[in-house]
Design an enzyme around this catalytic site. Sequence first.
Site, PDB file in Angstrom:
ATOM      1  N   GLY A 171       0.812  -1.209   0.000  1.00  0.00           N
ATOM      2  CA  GLY A 171       0.000   0.000   0.000  1.00  0.00           C
ATOM      3  C   GLY A 171       0.849   1.264   0.000  1.00  0.00           C
ATOM      4  O   GLY A 171       1.973   1.292  -0.531  1.00  0.00           O
ATOM      5  N   SER A 172       0.347   2.309   0.635  1.00  0.00           N
ATOM      6  CA  SER A 172       0.928   3.650   0.487  1.00  0.00           C
ATOM      7  C   SER A 172       2.328   3.821   1.075  1.00  0.00           C
ATOM      8  O   SER A 172       3.012   4.790   0.734  1.00  0.00           O
ATOM      9  CB  SER A 172      -0.011   4.687   1.112  1.00  0.00           C
ATOM     10  OG  SER A 172      -1.206   4.776   0.369  1.00  0.00           O
ATOM     11  N   VAL A 173       2.762   2.930   1.964  1.00  0.00           N
ATOM     12  CA  VAL A 173       4.139   3.056   2.462  1.00  0.00           C
ATOM     13  C   VAL A 173       5.136   2.910   1.313  1.00  0.00           C
ATOM     14  O   VAL A 173       6.286   3.351   1.416  1.00  0.00           O
ATOM     15  CB  VAL A 173       4.445   2.017   3.558  1.00  0.00           C
ATOM     16  CG1 VAL A 173       3.747   2.346   4.848  1.00  0.00           C
ATOM     17  CG2 VAL A 173       4.103   0.611   3.096  1.00  0.00           C
ATOM     18  N   PHE A 174       4.698   2.318   0.201  1.00  0.00           N
ATOM     19  CA  PHE A 174       5.580   2.135  -0.949  1.00  0.00           C
ATOM     20  C   PHE A 174       5.793   3.435  -1.723  1.00  0.00           C
ATOM     21  O   PHE A 174       6.717   3.544  -2.541  1.00  0.00           O
ATOM     22  CB  PHE A 174       4.988   1.068  -1.884  1.00  0.00           C
ATOM     23  CG  PHE A 174       5.982   0.479  -2.844  1.00  0.00           C
ATOM     24  CD1 PHE A 174       6.881  -0.485  -2.445  1.00  0.00           C
ATOM     25  CD2 PHE A 174       6.012   0.903  -4.174  1.00  0.00           C
ATOM     26  CE1 PHE A 174       7.797  -1.026  -3.338  1.00  0.00           C
ATOM     27  CE2 PHE A 174       6.922   0.369  -5.073  1.00  0.00           C
ATOM     28  CZ  PHE A 174       7.828  -0.597  -4.643  1.00  0.00           C
ATOM     29  N   LYS A 175       4.958   4.446  -1.467  1.00  0.00           N
ATOM     30  CA  LYS A 175       5.054   5.707  -2.211  1.00  0.00           C
ATOM     31  C   LYS A 175       6.393   6.411  -1.994  1.00  0.00           C
ATOM     32  O   LYS A 175       6.820   7.211  -2.837  1.00  0.00           O
ATOM     33  CB  LYS A 175       3.903   6.634  -1.831  1.00  0.00           C
ATOM     34  CG  LYS A 175       2.546   6.141  -2.316  1.00  0.00           C
ATOM     35  CD  LYS A 175       1.389   6.959  -1.754  1.00  0.00           C
ATOM     36  CE  LYS A 175       0.043   6.396  -2.207  1.00  0.00           C
ATOM     37  NZ  LYS A 175      -1.089   7.071  -1.565  1.00  0.00           N
TER      38      LYS A 175
END
Length: 585
Positions: free
Chosen positions: A318-322
């Site tokens: 999810g968004s931690v990969f951004k």
Amino acid sequence: MSISALPARDRTTRNWTTLKGLATVWRRPPKMTVIGNPDRRIRWILLSFSIFFCAIVVRAVFLQAVNADELSALADAQHVQQIELPARRGTIYDRFGNELAVGQETKTIYATPYLIDDPLAVSQTLAPILQMDSNDLLATLSDKDAGFVYVARKVEPEVAAAVENENIPGLGIMTEEKRVYPQGSLAAQVLGYAGTDNQGLAGMELEMNDDLSGTGGRERVITDAGGKHIEMLSLEEGTRGADVWLTIDQSLQFETEKILTKTVKEWNAKSAMAIIMDPNTGEIYAMVNVPTADANEFNHLSDEARRNRAVTDTYEPGSVFKAFTATAGLEDGAIQPGQILHLPVTLELGERTIHDSYDRGPVDWDLETILENSSNIGAVTVAMRDGAENLEAWIHKLGFGSTTGIDFPGEAEGIVLPLDQWSGSTIGNVPIGQGISVTAIQMVAGYATIANGGIAVTPRLVCRVGDQTLQSQPGERLISERTTSLLRKYLTTVVEGKGAPLAQVEGYTVAGKTGTAQKPLPDGSGYSNENYIGSFIGFAPVSDPKVVILVMVDEPHPRGTGAAVAAPAFQKIAQFTLQKMSIAP
């Protein structure tokens, strides 16, 4: 004299004849006829005895001269017994010398079946003492061809004493080491376990088995007819295995397990994971899996309960990969610090419509604001400007799709779709942490690279083996100092702004990113609207990061976001860690 007047003995022992009634006259007894030659018979008897005696002499000579070695070995086997002594295994400690896995002295009952006259009676006697099935014992004790069999291994001394009191011929008792985990459930999935033969079968027990395993010894003893030891002839002592010190800090591990257990309970979650690591050395201070499990019962657990999921299991982040999408964009010049991007309400890519997780109108944001607001459209826009080929290259460069090299067995590589299999909508999934599977340890290693200024680190769980202290090997530079400096600033804004305020630690500056990822449906048809993974990864203090911490909570209910579920757990773990390690703000 008349015949009747003779003495009785004369009438029975002599032959008398009466002549004309006038006198009694002696007559010589008739001559006996001898059948055969007596001398020949005697010679045959003597010859038979001679042949029998010669046979005995020949047999004795054969046994002494021809079969002497074989018979001598047989005699020795009946009176001299060689016992293989199991190797003593090294101890596993935490980084401060607290015992995590030790050897405990126990007793093992063994038997010499051919010395047991009544296996049925013996099996019925032993069954209640050993709490074993009498039929199983009977099968073991009835194997008369076996010279040595285990009856019950690694029993408590009082059980062995009860067996010894029965004074059963053919049974013996020896000392053997049993693997014990004195901290119970602490770091159970990390430690793994060693089996009955003291060989590592999972976790660090398996990873470090060659070092922990010693060499066995041998003991030759003289036994009596009942198999009991009379005298020890020789003893070859084995070599104890090397001790191993892990990088784990028992106190941090315990506190993190407590915090995660409470989080799982409060949010009715399926499970949770956490990792605390030094971003400069790769040393792991804590690696937690909840639910926990008792390491002393490890061999009775299911495969799922045994797994160190932080290393072996993958998930969509999810968004931690951004943060990594931003890394690629900055490094390749697809976006500049402070550059404004126009972000529409939705973005059409192939058959997919991209939108943010919250309602908003069209906005003009820079990268820092995109990360603070965790904008899906913003991250995808940056990735599109960079290009699929460049983004895919950075994903691999940062370690995704391959193992980190952590010293733990069974590490998963994760799943990164090859570039030639990307569809028109893939560029809309991967930049926001969908359509890519990672491990928790990969995510921690990636954030450690941002925290330490751009240098790759290899996570590790071992800091010392025997007398040898292991040193971290310097990694290669993956990201420029300029980019990591910008990312640390942007991720600090996430925590201090509206992105993850519940991750703030009083007195310290924290940088990090939340993630709320929909879980893929089991049939692969899409994503669940009910089951999510809430996560947060951060590091502190930002000016000189000493720890990077990941918290991942699987399926919190009701729908729990990374900011609501994982960030508060991170805050508690980080506060305890920074204070316990006396790290200055």
